[in-house]
Design a protein around this motif. Structure first.
Motif, PDB file in Angstrom:
ATOM      1  N   ALA A  77      -4.664  -5.565  -2.002  1.00 48.81           N
ATOM      2  CA  ALA A  77      -3.267  -4.760  -1.737  1.00 48.81           C
ATOM      3  C   ALA A  77      -2.475  -5.969  -1.836  1.00 48.81           C
ATOM      4  O   ALA A  77      -2.510  -7.059  -1.314  1.00 48.81           O
ATOM      5  N   VAL A  78      -1.495  -5.708  -2.825  1.00 51.94           N
ATOM      6  CA  VAL A  78      -0.014  -6.492  -2.954  1.00 51.94           C
ATOM      7  C   VAL A  78       0.964  -5.207  -2.896  1.00 51.94           C
ATOM      8  O   VAL A  78       1.160  -4.326  -3.430  1.00 51.94           O
ATOM      9  N   HIS A  79       2.287  -5.755  -2.150  1.00 48.41           N
ATOM     10  CA  HIS A  79       3.193  -5.120  -2.012  1.00 48.41           C
ATOM     11  C   HIS A  79       4.514  -5.800  -2.162  1.00 48.41           C
ATOM     12  O   HIS A  79       4.595  -7.131  -1.761  1.00 48.41           O
ATOM     13  N   SER A 115      10.195 -10.503  -1.910  1.00 54.17           N
ATOM     14  CA  SER A 115       9.280 -10.635  -0.823  1.00 54.17           C
ATOM     15  C   SER A 115       7.795 -10.212  -1.345  1.00 54.17           C
ATOM     16  O   SER A 115       7.951  -8.943  -2.021  1.00 54.17           O
ATOM     17  N   VAL A 116       6.833 -10.706  -1.086  1.00 49.83           N
ATOM     18  CA  VAL A 116       5.612 -10.296  -1.541  1.00 49.83           C
ATOM     19  C   VAL A 116       4.455 -10.103  -0.197  1.00 49.83           C
ATOM     20  O   VAL A 116       4.403 -11.349   0.498  1.00 49.83           O
ATOM     21  N   GLN A 117       3.858  -9.313  -0.003  1.00 49.72           N
ATOM     22  CA  GLN A 117       2.790  -9.272   1.138  1.00 49.72           C
ATOM     23  C   GLN A 117       1.403  -9.021   0.278  1.00 49.72           C
ATOM     24  O   GLN A 117       1.257  -8.361  -0.658  1.00 49.72           O
ATOM     25  N   ARG A 166      13.084  -1.863  -1.169  1.00 50.70           N
ATOM     26  CA  ARG A 166      12.085  -0.913  -1.192  1.00 50.70           C
ATOM     27  C   ARG A 166      10.698  -1.499  -1.425  1.00 50.70           C
ATOM     28  O   ARG A 166      10.696  -2.264  -2.616  1.00 50.70           O
ATOM     29  N   TRP A 167       9.637  -1.238  -0.778  1.00 47.25           N
ATOM     30  CA  TRP A 167       8.581  -1.916  -1.007  1.00 47.25           C
ATOM     31  C   TRP A 167       7.589  -1.106  -1.878  1.00 47.25           C
ATOM     32  O   TRP A 167       7.599   0.134  -1.388  1.00 47.25           O
ATOM     33  N   ALA A 168       6.953  -1.673  -2.703  1.00 44.47           N
ATOM     34  CA  ALA A 168       6.368  -0.762  -3.949  1.00 44.47           C
ATOM     35  C   ALA A 168       4.869  -1.622  -4.000  1.00 44.47           C
ATOM     36  O   ALA A 168       4.765  -2.816  -3.859  1.00 44.47           O
ATOM     37  N   PRO A 175       5.663   0.453   5.507  1.00 46.01           N
ATOM     38  CA  PRO A 175       5.630   0.672   4.007  1.00 46.01           C
ATOM     39  C   PRO A 175       4.360   1.010   3.604  1.00 46.01           C
ATOM     40  O   PRO A 175       4.014   1.661   2.691  1.00 46.01           O
ATOM     41  N   HIS A 176       3.166   0.609   4.498  1.00 40.89           N
ATOM     42  CA  HIS A 176       1.864   1.008   4.095  1.00 40.89           C
ATOM     43  C   HIS A 176       0.980   0.877   5.343  1.00 40.89           C
ATOM     44  O   HIS A 176       1.435   0.199   6.452  1.00 40.89           O
ATOM     45  N   GLY A 177      -0.356   1.062   5.282  1.00 39.51           N
ATOM     46  CA  GLY A 177      -1.121   1.080   6.310  1.00 39.51           C
ATOM     47  C   GLY A 177      -2.206  -0.160   6.402  1.00 39.51           C
ATOM     48  O   GLY A 177      -3.130  -0.106   6.775  1.00 39.51           O
ATOM     49  N   ASN A 178      -2.156  -1.176   5.379  1.00 41.50           N
ATOM     50  CA  ASN A 178      -2.828  -2.123   5.133  1.00 41.50           C
ATOM     51  C   ASN A 178      -2.569  -3.350   6.132  1.00 41.50           C
ATOM     52  O   ASN A 178      -1.588  -3.677   6.519  1.00 41.50           O
TER      53      ASN A 178
END
Length: 252
Positions: free
Chosen positions: A71-73, A63-65, A80-82, A48-51
Motif C-alpha cells: 500500500a502506498v497513499h 506526503s507519502v504513506q 486528498r489522499w489517493a 483515508p484508508h484502513g491499512n
C-alpha cells in the motif's frame, strides 16, 4: 437515460471480539447489466484508508504513506489522499525522497522508485536479494541508502540501481537517516552505524544502550540539525553529528 440504482448491503463483520456492521454502497449501472467497476470502490471509514501506516514523509508539496500489502497513499496540494498501485503485495517499510524521486523499501528485498507518484517500478539490486527486508531508506541529493536484516546495506546514486556495501555488522538495522553531511543507521541491541555522504564505508559508534533502536531522523536544516534515535523501553538518543550520543528523558 436510465438512472443508476443504488443497493445498500449490511454485512456483519467480526472484529476484535465485537460485532460491527459494514455498509457497502454499490452503484449499479442502468438496470444492473454489466460488471461492477473496481475503480469505483473506495474506503469510506476510516479515512483515508484502513491499512497500517509503517512510514511516512511529508513536505510542503507532497506526503507519502507506505504500509501493508504494497500500500502506498499520496497526498498533494489538493489535500486528498489517493491510493497508488505499486504492483507488489509485500509489506512496505520505508519511504524517502531523492530530489523529486520517491523511493520505497520493504519486505523481501523490495526497493521501488517513482518519478510521478503514479507508477512505481522495481529497482535493480546487485547482488540480487529477495530475502532480507529493507526496514528503512534515506537519501541525500546524490546518494540513497537502504538498510535492513542481517546488517544489510545497499546504496544507489539514482534510486534505480543499487549495490551492496559492507556494514561490518550482522545486527538487523531498522532505520536510516541523512543530515549534516552524514548517514546514520540504527538497529537492534543499540547498534548505530555512521557513514559519510558516499555511504561507501560504515563505522560503529557507541550508543550507550543495549535496547533495540527502531528509527532515526535528522531534524533541522543543513548543519544546524540533530539526529534523534528512538527505541524500545522509551529510549531516545540525540546527536549533533551521529558520532556521540546523549540519552534524553522520553517520559515513557
Amino acid at each position: 437515460m436510465k438512472r443508476a440504482a443504488a443497493a445498500i448491503h449490511l454485512i456483519p463483520i467480526r472484529r476484535r471480539g465485537a460485532w460491527v456492521v459494514a455498509v457497502l454502497l454499490v452503484l449499479l449501472q442502468g438496470s444492473g447489466a454489466g460488471g461492477i467497476r473496481s475503480d469505483r470502490w473506495r474506503w469510506s471509514n476510516p479515512l483515508p484508508h484502513g491499512n497500517n501506516v509503517l512510514d511516512m514523509l511529508a513536505n510542503s508539496e507532497l506526503s507519502v504513506q507506505v504500509g501493508d500489502a504494497g500500500a502506498v497513499h499520496i497526498q498533494r496540494l489538493d489535500e486528498r489522499w489517493a491510493p497508488v498501485d505499486t504492483g507488489v503485495d509485500r509489506y512496505l517499510r520505508g519511504v524517502a525522497l531523492m530530489g523529486d524521486r520517491i523511493l520505497v523499501s520493504g519486505e523481501g528485498g523490495t526497493l521501488l522508485w517513482s518519478d510521478d507518484g503514479e507508477q512505481f517500478l522495481p529497482a535493480q539490486l546487485s547482488p540480487a536479494n529477495d530475502i532480507d527486508w529493507f526496514e528503512g531508506v534515506a537519501a541525500s541529493s546524490q546518494r540513497a541508502v537502504a538498510v535492513g536484516d542481517n546488517g544489510t546495506i545497499y546504496t544507489s546514486t539514482n534510486g534505480l540501481a543499487w549495490t551492496q556495501v559492507a556494514s561490518g555488522t550482522t545486527e538487523w538495522l531498522r532505520g536510516v537517516a541523512f543530515g549534516g553531511g552524514a548517514f546514520v543507521a540504527v538497529g537492534e541491541n543499540g547498534k548505530i552505524l555512521r557513514s559519510s555522504t558516499s555511504a561507501a564505508s560504515w563505522a560503529a559508534t557507541a550508543s550507550g544502550t543495549a535496547q533495540h533502536l527502531n528509527r532515526v531522523r535528522y531534524l533541522g536544516l543543513g548543519g544546524l540539525g540533530k539526529f534523534y534515535a528512538v527505541g524500545n523501553q522509551g529510549v531516545v538518543l540525540r546527536s549533533d553529528t551521529g558520532t556521540t550520543w546523549t540519552p534524553l528523558a522520553s517520559g515513557t
